[in-house]
Motif scaffolding. Structure first.
Motif, mmCIF file in Angstrom:
data_model
loop_
_atom_site.group_PDB
_atom_site.id
_atom_site.type_symbol
_atom_site.label_atom_id
_atom_site.label_comp_id
_atom_site.label_asym_id
_atom_site.label_seq_id
_atom_site.Cartn_x
_atom_site.Cartn_y
_atom_site.Cartn_z
ATOM 1 N N ASP A 132 13.705 1.068 8.172
ATOM 2 C CA ASP A 132 12.994 2.180 7.528
ATOM 3 C C ASP A 132 12.683 3.286 8.522
ATOM 4 N N VAL A 133 12.182 2.857 9.686
ATOM 5 C CA VAL A 133 11.813 3.845 10.695
ATOM 6 C C VAL A 133 13.048 4.605 11.164
ATOM 7 N N LEU A 134 14.119 3.849 11.452
ATOM 8 C CA LEU A 134 15.343 4.497 11.931
ATOM 9 C C LEU A 134 15.895 5.477 10.904
ATOM 10 N N TYR A 135 15.699 5.137 9.625
ATOM 11 C CA TYR A 135 16.181 5.992 8.556
ATOM 12 C C TYR A 135 15.636 7.410 8.663
ATOM 13 N N SER A 136 14.385 7.495 9.099
ATOM 14 C CA SER A 136 13.752 8.811 9.066
ATOM 15 C C SER A 136 14.075 9.622 10.315
ATOM 16 N N LEU A 137 14.962 9.108 11.180
ATOM 17 C CA LEU A 137 15.286 9.864 12.382
ATOM 18 C C LEU A 137 16.465 10.808 12.140
ATOM 19 N N PRO A 138 16.451 11.941 12.805
ATOM 20 C CA PRO A 138 17.559 12.887 12.668
ATOM 21 C C PRO A 138 18.744 12.449 13.523
ATOM 22 N N PHE A 139 19.624 11.662 12.920
ATOM 23 C CA PHE A 139 20.657 10.998 13.687
ATOM 24 C C PHE A 139 21.667 11.903 14.331
ATOM 25 N N MET A 140 22.041 12.920 13.561
ATOM 26 C CA MET A 140 23.060 13.809 14.092
ATOM 27 C C MET A 140 22.646 14.306 15.461
ATOM 28 N N PHE A 141 21.338 14.544 15.604
ATOM 29 C CA PHE A 141 20.869 15.101 16.863
ATOM 30 C C PHE A 141 20.922 14.080 17.982
ATOM 31 N N LEU B 2 -6.389 7.013 0.119
ATOM 32 C CA LEU B 2 -6.727 7.424 1.480
ATOM 33 C C LEU B 2 -6.133 6.434 2.474
ATOM 34 N N ALA B 3 -6.301 5.143 2.158
ATOM 35 C CA ALA B 3 -5.766 4.112 3.041
ATOM 36 C C ALA B 3 -4.259 4.275 3.168
ATOM 37 N N TYR B 4 -3.641 4.553 2.059
ATOM 38 C CA TYR B 4 -2.192 4.733 2.046
ATOM 39 C C TYR B 4 -1.792 5.903 2.939
ATOM 40 N N THR B 5 -2.534 7.009 2.789
ATOM 41 C CA THR B 5 -2.250 8.185 3.606
ATOM 42 C C THR B 5 -2.383 7.867 5.083
ATOM 43 N N LEU B 6 -3.498 7.214 5.426
ATOM 44 C CA LEU B 6 -3.728 6.892 6.831
ATOM 45 C C LEU B 6 -2.637 5.981 7.371
ATOM 46 N N ARG B 7 -2.259 5.002 6.542
ATOM 47 C CA ARG B 7 -1.235 4.071 6.986
ATOM 48 C C ARG B 7 0.070 4.811 7.263
ATOM 49 N N ARG B 8 0.410 5.739 6.380
ATOM 50 C CA ARG B 8 1.651 6.484 6.560
ATOM 51 C C ARG B 8 1.587 7.347 7.828
ATOM 52 N N ILE B 9 0.432 7.983 8.032
ATOM 53 C CA ILE B 9 0.310 8.791 9.251
ATOM 54 C C ILE B 9 0.397 7.881 10.466
ATOM 55 N N VAL B 292 4.909 14.013 4.054
ATOM 56 C CA VAL B 292 4.437 14.780 2.895
ATOM 57 C C VAL B 292 5.116 14.284 1.622
ATOM 58 N N VAL B 293 6.426 14.068 1.719
ATOM 59 C CA VAL B 293 7.166 13.601 0.556
ATOM 60 C C VAL B 293 6.642 12.251 0.089
ATOM 61 N N ASP B 294 6.382 11.354 1.027
ATOM 62 C CA ASP B 294 5.852 10.045 0.669
ATOM 63 C C ASP B 294 4.509 10.162 -0.022
ATOM 64 N N LEU B 295 3.681 11.060 0.474
ATOM 65 C CA LEU B 295 2.361 11.219 -0.138
ATOM 66 C C LEU B 295 2.502 11.774 -1.550
ATOM 67 N N ILE B 296 3.391 12.750 -1.709
ATOM 68 C CA ILE B 296 3.618 13.286 -3.056
ATOM 69 C C ILE B 296 4.102 12.173 -3.972
ATOM 70 N N TYR B 297 4.991 11.360 -3.444
ATOM 71 C CA TYR B 297 5.535 10.251 -4.235
ATOM 72 C C TYR B 297 4.415 9.314 -4.674
ATOM 73 N N GLY B 298 3.566 8.969 -3.705
ATOM 74 C CA GLY B 298 2.460 8.078 -4.014
ATOM 75 C C GLY B 298 1.536 8.668 -5.065
ATOM 76 N N PHE B 299 1.447 9.981 -5.040
ATOM 77 C CA PHE B 299 0.590 10.659 -5.997
ATOM 78 C C PHE B 299 1.219 10.618 -7.386
ATOM 79 N N LEU B 300 2.549 10.721 -7.434
ATOM 80 C CA LEU B 300 3.234 10.790 -8.722
ATOM 81 C C LEU B 300 3.472 9.425 -9.352
ATOM 82 N N ASP B 301 3.705 8.424 -8.517
ATOM 83 C CA ASP B 301 3.971 7.107 -9.072
ATOM 84 C C ASP B 301 2.724 6.246 -8.959
ATOM 85 N N PRO B 302 2.037 6.008 -10.082
ATOM 86 C CA PRO B 302 0.764 5.295 -10.034
ATOM 87 C C PRO B 302 0.895 3.896 -9.453
ATOM 88 N N ARG B 303 2.098 3.332 -9.455
ATOM 89 C CA ARG B 303 2.236 1.957 -8.984
ATOM 90 C C ARG B 303 2.131 1.839 -7.474
#
Ligand SMILES: Nc1ncnc2c1ncn2[C@@H]1O[C@H](COP(=O)(O)OP(=O)(O)O)[C@@H](O)[C@H]1O
Ligand SMILES: [Mg+2]
Lengths: 292, 307, 320
Positions: A132-141, B2-9, B292-303
């Motif tokens: 998952d982590v590797l997925y979010s890396l900009p690989f081309m770079f 909030l926990a989800y946000t913190l975990r993602r950060i 940001v995308v993950d947070l938006i996703y979490g906001f949109l998908d209640p599950r």
């Protein structure tokens, strides 16, 4: 009917069905023919034209438009070298990079995915988190970094491109492995005391073949594209070797005065990418027809 | 939430650190220093240069210095553009690149979602085949082929648009770069949308909505779109990475003064600090956007919240 | 007669040929009655009602007559159907876990029905919806009303589905294997609930199941389906005591019985369900039947009346 018989017949007819469906898919069939033609042309490139890929034709323009009398079917490039032969030599490099790098990715991805899926539990969790982590890396770079720091070496390109393409493969294989692991024949093998590694290589890998083949077919164009991208920027294949990316890059620089330099390699690259994509889509539909 | 946000950060920071570390040690492991290719220098001058670029300290010290400097937004001096720091290059190039990239992403989302949704609702119609055929073209023809071809047709032959350049950001100069940048993404988004909408429209809860006698417009807009577009939301992360990657080559082709062009020049000239700085900057950008995308996703998908 | 179905035939067009899912099926439903429909999985039970509801998959077509209160409803446009679905008749489905929209609150999924069909304001619709949640036995209905489907258990979701289907007080409720996906303990409660609501609201109900036990005490009449056809129809009692079709017999024998512990392993009808792409000329049950005669393979037995309210499609005079 005895259950085992049913299993065997079902197994066989699955692949037969898939083949029938694939051959009914016109786009896939045309693609296979086209691609086959390009591969054959690439293999026999040195025998198809009187010109060599790295020697200029001193008796013709630098660059010169297509000329049939001199057998410069695609014209010549800025150094007077025959573009037809160069395009085919580019095909060799591009296809080779595509296939070898995909093979590298296959090796890493299948081993990684099958291991994670088969071992399960904590190990699986950690291994997939890493993916998952590797997925979010900009690989081309990263590939570019590698090229910049360690020089533009063709083997490094294989490895680097392969090493960045294995993630999706690992995910697919893991998913398949988990679903297959639950099936009886694996449990049976386990019960008889066959070792983990043997189970992975003898039972799981053969069974995940379908999705893997589909994904491989779709990875090859991806890799070819990436290589062309690097070469286009001047960071990939180096002179006198050539690839489609290099040729397109040279062509783009002179497109106003000599458009053939751009058009021929671009058409070859585009057709190849099209073909692989259509074959991949066709294979997927053939092996997993539920969507239709 | 909030926990989800913190975990993602919390998971984004180590990722970034990981990238910086890998990039840094890759650079230090690379055979030869940045000035190797130049002619041989007298030892005292070389020592001076090494000191000026901080290359005389032990590696770990260089590493921590680098980390601390990055935190201050300082990526060091460029080896080639002698009067500029990497940060200067990034700050001059970024607004240009951002403008291209944002426009391309927005274009990709609007056109892709629209075409994909209609194609899904009219599955196997002529429109569907047209959209999917065009999408295949968008995917199979790479932007570094598409860009020169379009430049050849619309710039050289038809003279409708300038062949290259930035023109201080005039719209005419942006059209082709944005379109070529967006094209593959439009294709991906359209395919993704179509696939997911077809699946959603065949799902049980859509059957329920129809069984309730809701009209088809409500079924599609209220019931199908939200779930159907979630994959597009998650694709925005990778899409950003793709657009950034694409911008490198598009800026080179159209000769646009964005970050991408500095990056390519840096790479060709082995200007390590520029290459490193840009990669780290892009990584930061991509990771932030993914977050940001993950947070938006979490906001949109209640599950997501309960998991 | 509330619903009158005549010669309903439903086919699916696939790459491998036509699938004959429902073949020339005729039956009717009286107001307020509870009709049971049983048959193995794949026998066409669901597709009968998908045809009626206008919910067939894109590759499916239905022919025949379906009269609801004397009015033809087969072949109506979607707009016309939408004045009936969820209003005059409703349907709940097999899998409550996926039948509710995961992205919308229960509140929205319920009130939208009343807003669409009754022109109610959001406030009134909420009140009416919460009352129905109470009726189907959802505790803390006011709070639960604001929740998302994933916050409910399977049984609770099926209750929500039931409440949702009753919003417009339909005259007919079709319950397609409403308990198949649920825990055994919950199954009985849900079936009880449907039966009770049918009685109290004087609403006709159709209970579809592959398990005869489910409808034993609840439905009035039972249709037995095999290979997309009705093979027997009888009142529940008669069906249990005197099954006339060998297939019905097989179904009864394969029911688990509490009173008979001597039969350790359950009986199952041997063989495979018929291939709906190539139904035989004769009786489609013949390959699995223990009483097969020569005629069975040559000539398909028609559904005939054998007593008041009883029909069967079998060449055999008397099974038992
Ligand atoms: N969209 C479809 N395309 C092809 N065949 C279908 C389709 N939907 C249902 N069928 C077939 O119709 C038959 C009857 O299905 P159904 O009515 O769902 O059976 P059940 O009695 O279990 O409810 C099954 O054999 C099924 O495979
Ligand atoms: Mg069913």
């Amino acid at each position: 009917m005895v259950p085992e018989d049913a299993q065997i017949i079902k197994g066989r007819s699955l692949w037969q069905d898939a083949r029938r469906r694939l051959f009914h898919n016109k786009a896939a069939v045309v693609s296979m023919i086209l691609l086959g033609t390009i591969v054959i042309l690439a293999i026999f490139a040195p025998y198809l034209s009187p010109w060599a890929y790295d020697d200029p034709d001193w008796g013709y323009d630098f660059p010169g438009p297509p000329n049939f009398e001199l057998h410069h079917w695609f014209g010549t490039d800025g150094n007077g070298r025959d573009l037809f032969v160069r395009t085919l030599f580019g095909a060799r490099v591009s296809l080779l990079v595509g296939i070898l790098a995909t093979f590298v990715s296959l090796l890493i991805g299948v081993t990684y995915g099958a291991t994670a899926g088969y071992l399960g539990g904590r190990t699986d969790n950690i291994m997939m988190r890493i993916v998952d982590v590797l997925y979010s890396l900009p690989f081309m770079f990263f590939v570019i970094l590698l090229m910049v720091f360690f020089g533009r070496n063709i083997f490094l390109i294989f490895i680097a491109l392969g090493a960045v393409q294995w993630l999706t493969m690992a995910r697919i294989v893991r998913g398949q492995t988990i679903s297959i692991k639950k099936k009886e024949f694996i449990e049976a093998a386990h019960a008889v005391g066959v070792s983990n590694w043997k189970i992975i290589f003898r039972h799981i890998i053969p069974n995940v073949l379908g999705p893997v083949i589909v994904y491989m077919t779709l990875t090859i164009p991806q890799v070819i594209l990436t290589e062309s991208f690097l070469s286009f920027l001047g960071l990939g294949i180096q002179e006198p070797l050539t690839s489609w990316g290099v040729l397109i890059s040279e062509g783009a620089k002179q497109m106003e005065s000599s458009p053939w330099l751009l058009i021929f390699p671009a058409v070859f690259l585009a057709i190849t990418l099209f073909c692989f994509n259509f074959i991949g889509d066709g294979l997927r539909d053939a092996l997993d027809p539920k969507d239709r | 939430m909030l926990a989800y946000t913190l975990r993602r950060i919390g998971s984004a920071i180590p990722t970034l650190l990981f990238i910086i570390t890998i990039a840094f040690f890759m650079m230090r492991l690379a055979p030869g220093g940045p000035f190797d290719r130049e002619r041989q220098l007298p030892p005292e001058i070389e020592a001076n240069i090494l000191r000026a670029y901080n290359l005389d300290k032990p590696v770990y010290e260089q590493y921590f210095d680098y980390l601390i400097n990055i935190m201050h937004g300082d990526f060091g001096p460029s080896y080639k553009y002698l009067d500029f720091t990497v940060t200067d290059l990034i700050t001059t190039g970024f607004p240009v690149s951002l403008r291209l990239g944002m426009s391309a992403i927005l274009l990709a989302i609007f056109v892709g979602v629209f075409a994909g949704t209609i194609a899904a609702l009219k599955q196997n119609s002529v429109f569907d085949y047209m959209v999917m055929g065009t999408a295949m073209t968008g995917i199979a023809i790479p932007n570094f082929v598409m860009a020169p071809l379009l430049a050849l047709i619309f710039g050289v032959y038809l003279s409708w648009l300038p062949v290259a350049g930035w023109g201080g950001g005039a719209i005419a100069y942006q059209v082709m770069p944005i379109i070529t940048l967006a094209l593959p993404q439009i294709a991906y988004v359209a395919r993704l949308t179509r696939g997911s909408m077809v699946e959603t429209m065949n799902s049980n809860f859509i059957r329920t909505a129809r069984a309730k006698g809701l009209n088809e417009r409500i079924v599609v807009i209220r019931h199908a779109l939200k779930g159907g577009l979630l994959p597009v939301i998650s694709y925005l992360g990778p899409a950003t990475a793709e657009i950034i990657t694409g911008s490198v080559v598009i800026e080179a082709i159209f000769d646009i003064p964005g970050i991408g062009r500095y990056f390519v020049n840096g790479a060709l000239n082995r200007d390590y600090p520029v290459v490193m700085g840009v990669v780290i900057f892009f990584a930061l950008l991509i990771i932030t956007l993914n977050l940001v995308v993950d947070l938006i996703y979490g906001f949109l998908d209640p599950r997501v919240k309960v998991e | 007669m509330l619903l009158d179905v005549q010669n309903l035939t439903t086919r699916f067009h696939t790459h491998d040929g036509e699938v004959f899912a429902v073949n020339d099926v005729s039956f009717h439903i009286e107001p307020g009655e509870c009709l049971g429909i049983v048959g193995e999985s794949g026998s066409g039970k669901t597709q009968i009602f998908m045809s009626i509801m206008g919910l067939l998959a894109k590759n499916g077509t239905a022919e025949g007559d379906v009269l609801f209160e004397g009015k033809q409803i087969l072949g109506l446009s979607t707009a016309q159907l939408n004045t009936l679905r969820g209003v005059e008749f409703s349907m709940i489905f097999q899998d409550p876990m996926t039948s509710l929209n995961p992205y919308l609150r229960i509140a929205k999924q319920m009130t939208e029905v009343l807003v669409a069909h009754r022109g109610m304001g959001e406030k009134d619709a909420e009140k009416a919806s919460i009352e129905l949640l109470d009726l189907v036995g959802i505790p803390e209905s006011k709070k639960r009303f604001r929740m998302y489907p994933h916050e409910f258990s399977g049984g609770m979701r099926q209750r929500v589905m039931i409440a949702m289907s009753l919003l417009c007080q339909p005259k007919l409720l079709i319950a397609d294997e409403p308990t198949t996906a649920l825990d055994v303990t919950v199954q009985a409660q849900i079936i009880e609930l449907i039966a009770r609501l049918g009685r109290e609201l004087n609403m006709a109900t159709v209970l579809i199941t592959h398990d005869l036990g489910v409808i034993a005490g609840l439905s009035d009449r039972v249709l037995v389906m095999y290979g997309g056809r009705i093979v027997e129809e009888a009142a529940v009692r008669e069906l249990f005591h005197d099954p006339q079709h060998p297939y019905t017999r097989g179904l009864l024998d394969s029911m688990p019985r509490l009173d008979d512990s001597s039969r350790a392993s359950l009986y199952t009808i041997p063989g495979q369900p018929p291939n709906l792409q190539a139904l035989p000329d004769g009786c489609s049950f013949a390959p699995r039947c223990t009483h097969t005669m020569e005629i069975c393979r040559k000539q398909r037995p028609l559904l005939q009346k054998i007593a008041a309210g009883r029909t069967k499609a079998c060449h055999l005079e008397n099974v038992s």
